[in-house]
Write a protein that holds these residues in place. Structure first.
Motif, PDB file in Angstrom:
ATOM      1  N   ALA A  70     -14.537  19.091  16.469  1.00  0.00           N
ATOM      2  CA  ALA A  70     -13.628  18.896  17.603  1.00  0.00           C
ATOM      3  C   ALA A  70     -12.662  20.061  17.764  1.00  0.00           C
ATOM      4  CB  ALA A  70     -12.844  17.595  17.420  1.00  0.00           C
ATOM      5  N   GLU A  71     -12.367  20.762  16.670  1.00  0.00           N
ATOM      6  CA  GLU A  71     -11.419  21.867  16.739  1.00  0.00           C
ATOM      7  C   GLU A  71     -12.000  23.072  17.479  1.00  0.00           C
ATOM      8  OE1 GLU A  71      -8.280  21.628  15.901  1.00  0.00           O
ATOM      9  OE2 GLU A  71      -8.691  19.533  15.363  1.00  0.00           O
ATOM     10  N   SER A  72     -13.318  23.141  17.602  1.00  0.00           N
ATOM     11  CA  SER A  72     -13.943  24.269  18.295  1.00  0.00           C
ATOM     12  C   SER A  72     -14.421  23.876  19.694  1.00  0.00           C
ATOM     13  CB  SER A  72     -15.118  24.809  17.472  1.00  0.00           C
ATOM     14  OG  SER A  72     -16.127  23.809  17.312  1.00  0.00           O
ATOM     15  N   VAL A  81     -26.406  -7.325   4.336  1.00  0.00           N
ATOM     16  CA  VAL A  81     -26.521  -6.094   5.120  1.00  0.00           C
ATOM     17  C   VAL A  81     -25.965  -4.954   4.286  1.00  0.00           C
ATOM     18  CG1 VAL A  81     -25.794  -4.873   7.207  1.00  0.00           C
ATOM     19  CG2 VAL A  81     -26.308  -7.316   7.314  1.00  0.00           C
ATOM     20  N   SER A  82     -26.668  -3.834   4.268  1.00  0.00           N
ATOM     21  CA  SER A  82     -26.187  -2.666   3.531  1.00  0.00           C
ATOM     22  C   SER A  82     -26.402  -1.414   4.369  1.00  0.00           C
ATOM     23  CB  SER A  82     -26.905  -2.528   2.182  1.00  0.00           C
ATOM     24  OG  SER A  82     -28.294  -2.283   2.376  1.00  0.00           O
ATOM     25  N   TRP A  83     -25.493  -0.448   4.195  1.00  0.00           N
ATOM     26  CA  TRP A  83     -25.608   0.850   4.852  1.00  0.00           C
ATOM     27  C   TRP A  83     -25.734   1.925   3.786  1.00  0.00           C
ATOM     28  CZ3 TRP A  83     -25.988   2.436   9.901  1.00  0.00           C
ATOM     29  CH2 TRP A  83     -25.814   1.449  10.882  1.00  0.00           C
ATOM     30  N   GLN A  84     -26.687   2.840   3.993  1.00  0.00           N
ATOM     31  CA  GLN A  84     -26.882   3.958   3.073  1.00  0.00           C
ATOM     32  C   GLN A  84     -26.677   5.271   3.804  1.00  0.00           C
ATOM     33  OE1 GLN A  84     -30.832   3.160   1.365  1.00  0.00           O
ATOM     34  NE2 GLN A  84     -29.804   2.496  -0.504  1.00  0.00           N
ATOM     35  N   TYR A  85     -26.323   6.307   3.027  1.00  0.00           N
ATOM     36  CA  TYR A  85     -26.026   7.621   3.601  1.00  0.00           C
ATOM     37  C   TYR A  85     -26.716   8.700   2.781  1.00  0.00           C
ATOM     38  CZ  TYR A  85     -23.416  11.906   4.616  1.00  0.00           C
ATOM     39  OH  TYR A  85     -23.064  13.188   4.923  1.00  0.00           O
ATOM     40  N   LEU A  86     -27.222   9.715   3.485  1.00  0.00           N
ATOM     41  CA  LEU A  86     -27.863  10.858   2.835  1.00  0.00           C
ATOM     42  C   LEU A  86     -27.417  12.130   3.538  1.00  0.00           C
ATOM     43  CD1 LEU A  86     -29.986  12.214   0.963  1.00  0.00           C
ATOM     44  CD2 LEU A  86     -31.666  11.801   2.780  1.00  0.00           C
ATOM     45  N   ASN A  87     -26.911  13.091   2.764  1.00  0.00           N
ATOM     46  CA  ASN A  87     -26.551  14.398   3.312  1.00  0.00           C
ATOM     47  C   ASN A  87     -27.683  15.370   2.997  1.00  0.00           C
ATOM     48  OD1 ASN A  87     -25.457  16.989   3.860  1.00  0.00           O
ATOM     49  ND2 ASN A  87     -23.383  16.181   3.584  1.00  0.00           N
ATOM     50  N   PRO A  88     -28.447  15.808   4.004  1.00  0.00           N
ATOM     51  CA  PRO A  88     -29.613  16.662   3.744  1.00  0.00           C
ATOM     52  C   PRO A  88     -29.258  18.031   3.188  1.00  0.00           C
ATOM     53  CG  PRO A  88     -29.725  15.665   5.943  1.00  0.00           C
ATOM     54  CD  PRO A  88     -28.342  15.451   5.426  1.00  0.00           C
ATOM     55  N   THR A  89     -27.993  18.455   3.281  1.00  0.00           N
ATOM     56  CA  THR A  89     -27.628  19.790   2.799  1.00  0.00           C
ATOM     57  C   THR A  89     -27.424  19.828   1.291  1.00  0.00           C
ATOM     58  OG1 THR A  89     -25.238  19.401   3.128  1.00  0.00           O
ATOM     59  CG2 THR A  89     -26.496  20.266   5.000  1.00  0.00           C
ATOM     60  N   TRP A  90     -27.336  18.675   0.641  1.00  0.00           N
ATOM     61  CA  TRP A  90     -27.144  18.654  -0.803  1.00  0.00           C
ATOM     62  C   TRP A  90     -28.489  18.737  -1.510  1.00  0.00           C
ATOM     63  CZ3 TRP A  90     -23.377  13.905  -0.653  1.00  0.00           C
ATOM     64  CH2 TRP A  90     -22.169  14.317  -0.090  1.00  0.00           C
ATOM     65  N   VAL A 126     -16.855  16.763  10.254  1.00  0.00           N
ATOM     66  CA  VAL A 126     -18.113  17.502  10.342  1.00  0.00           C
ATOM     67  C   VAL A 126     -18.939  17.282   9.080  1.00  0.00           C
ATOM     68  CG1 VAL A 126     -19.122  19.804  10.540  1.00  0.00           C
ATOM     69  CG2 VAL A 126     -17.093  19.216  11.875  1.00  0.00           C
ATOM     70  N   GLU A 127     -18.252  17.181   7.925  1.00  0.00           N
ATOM     71  CA  GLU A 127     -18.945  16.995   6.650  1.00  0.00           C
ATOM     72  C   GLU A 127     -19.620  15.635   6.539  1.00  0.00           C
ATOM     73  OE1 GLU A 127     -15.825  18.040   7.013  1.00  0.00           O
ATOM     74  OE2 GLU A 127     -16.200  20.168   6.575  1.00  0.00           O
ATOM     75  N   ASP A 128     -19.308  14.701   7.445  1.00  0.00           N
ATOM     76  CA  ASP A 128     -19.940  13.375   7.417  1.00  0.00           C
ATOM     77  C   ASP A 128     -21.286  13.353   8.134  1.00  0.00           C
ATOM     78  OD1 ASP A 128     -17.726  12.401   6.051  1.00  0.00           O
ATOM     79  OD2 ASP A 128     -16.683  11.842   7.893  1.00  0.00           O
ATOM     80  N   SER A 129     -21.721  14.499   8.649  1.00  0.00           N
ATOM     81  CA  SER A 129     -23.038  14.561   9.287  1.00  0.00           C
ATOM     82  C   SER A 129     -24.112  14.213   8.263  1.00  0.00           C
ATOM     83  CB  SER A 129     -23.291  15.970   9.843  1.00  0.00           C
ATOM     84  OG  SER A 129     -22.337  16.310  10.826  1.00  0.00           O
ATOM     85  N   GLY A 130     -25.189  13.601   8.727  1.00  0.00           N
ATOM     86  CA  GLY A 130     -26.275  13.230   7.831  1.00  0.00           C
ATOM     87  C   GLY A 130     -27.036  12.035   8.359  1.00  0.00           C
ATOM     88  N   SER A 144     -16.333  15.153  16.083  1.00  0.00           N
ATOM     89  CA  SER A 144     -15.499  14.732  14.963  1.00  0.00           C
ATOM     90  C   SER A 144     -14.121  14.286  15.447  1.00  0.00           C
ATOM     91  CB  SER A 144     -15.348  15.880  13.956  1.00  0.00           C
ATOM     92  OG  SER A 144     -14.627  16.963  14.532  1.00  0.00           O
ATOM     93  N   ASP A 145     -13.433  13.550  14.591  1.00  0.00           N
ATOM     94  CA  ASP A 145     -12.066  13.065  14.850  1.00  0.00           C
ATOM     95  C   ASP A 145     -12.000  11.987  15.925  1.00  0.00           C
ATOM     96  OD1 ASP A 145     -11.234  14.939  12.971  1.00  0.00           O
ATOM     97  OD2 ASP A 145     -10.727  16.437  14.489  1.00  0.00           O
TER      98      ASP A 145
END
Length: 387
Positions: free
Chosen positions: A141-143, A62-71, A116-120, A45-46
């Protein structure tokens, strides 16, 4: 090292042929997936990331899609559209922040500062065809664990933890290749980035191939925390005849006017944890080793691999020029003025207060005129005619 770690080495060699990471202008670039197969990638991250969209050049849509599996019950949402740069903002807060900071450049998705929340899962579509599929774990990155070989510091070792139902997880670091020495001729430093990976077994049987820790944690929330790594060591490389002096097309020149008892953060343009970067203070090179040995108020940022130089102004000092280099090329010059040449903080605060009061007063006056105009329009009677 366990027997699994040896097997993982071979498997990772095959994995990186699909999920290889290269570097361009400070961005970590995920290479194209094999046709019809997803890419599983880990990033930090960062630090800026660019995801290629194959066959996107000279395409109409062209299109980009996003899915967060944790939701729960989540569905893919459209982040970017090539035909609609002024896209409507998404309603969910996390998605809106991701959408606002993302950029579509030549069909590729650029995220300058992922969290980190942008993972998916990120997918690129050209017309009606899905041409790229990335399952990404942005690691915190902070850890990050930073170790320097010249100080005798160790990297994180492998660890095995037992979970429920006879499940075991081995945590280890998957390393990228060493980056080039950050400058030539004189001694410099080089670094390599490592990502947290996990191998899940049950009854001595591998459950699935090694995956980035964030993805495994979705299934096993009790997985202990472990972050990425950054390894640094001293190096010396030849200059192929002469020291590197060639400048890239981008050169940022900035002047800073710090106050006493304050801090400044100088960001090296186009750099990231994935690129060789080094700093100079006047004629003297600044190194990770020097800052780690002193452990003082000035330091190189760990999260970005030294891309940000943190300065502290606790005493009067002279004006100083700082320079930063990426891949051996000068990309940034920063003139940091002497703190004593500034107006006292009280005078600056008073000046800002006056400016702020003038801006607020002018805004209120304009609003009053607009309100008065509306009232006058409402009071007008429509003209009547008699026949």
């Amino acid at each position: 090292m366990s027997t699994w770690a040896a097997a993982v080495g071979l498997l990772l060699g095959l994995t990186w042929t699909v999920a290889e990471v290269t570097v361009y202008d400070g961005h970590s670039l995920g290479s194209q997936c094999l046709q019809g197969q997803p890419c599983t990638l880990a990033f930090i991250s960062d630090n800026p990331v660019s995801l290629p969209c194959p066959h996107s050049l000279n395409q109409a849509f062209v299109s980009w899609q996003y899915l967060n599996p944790t939701w729960a019950n989540a569905q893919p949402v459209t982040l970017m559209l090539s035909r609609n740069p002024f896209r409507p903002l998404l309603s969910r807060g996390e998605l809106r922040r991701l959408q606002l900071k993302s950029q579509l450049i030549a069909g590729n998705l650029h995220i300058p500062s992922p969290s980190v929340e942008d993972s998916g899962v990120y997918t690129c579509r050209v017309g009606d065809a899905t041409v790229a599929y990335y399952d990404i774990d942005f690691q915190d990155a902070e850890s990050i664990h930073v170790s320097h070989a010249d100080l005798g510091e160790d990297t994180l070792g492998n660890s095995t933890v037992g979970l429920e139902n006879g499940t075991w997880v081995e945590l280890f670091t998957a390393w990228n290749a060493w980056q080039p020495c950050n400058h030539c001729y004189n001694p410099g430093e080089r670094k390599r980035v490592g990502f947290c990976y996990a191998l899940v077994t049950r009854k001595d049987q591998q459950v699935e191939p090694p995956l980035p820790c964030g993805m495994v944690r979705r299934k096993y929330p009790s997985l202990p925390p472990r972050g990425p790594e950054l390894r640094v060591e001293t190096c010396q490389a030849p200059c192929d005849g002469a020291p590197q002096t060639k400048m890239v097309s981008l050169l940022v020149y900035t002047t800073y006017h710090p106050q006493l008892k304050s801090f400044a953060f100088l960001r090296c343009p186009t750099s990231s944890i994935y690129s060789p970067v080094y700093w100079r203070k006047g004629p003297r090179a600044l190194t990770h080793l020097e800052f780690l040995q002193k452990n003082g108020s000035q330091s190189l940022d760990k999260a970005t691999g030294g891309s940000i130089l943190r300065l502290s102004f606790q005493n009067h000092s002279h004006s100083t020029v700082y320079q930063c280099y990426v891949n051996g090329h000068l990309v940034g010059k920063f003139l940091v003025a002497a703190p004593s040449t500034l107006s006292p903080p009280g005078e600056l605060t008073h000046s800002y207060s006056i400016i702020e009061a003038l801006v607020v007063g002018l805004s209120m006056f304009l609003v009053f005129l607009m309100f008065l105009s509306i009232i006058q329009s409402c009071r007008r009677k429509p003209a009547t005619s008699t026949v």
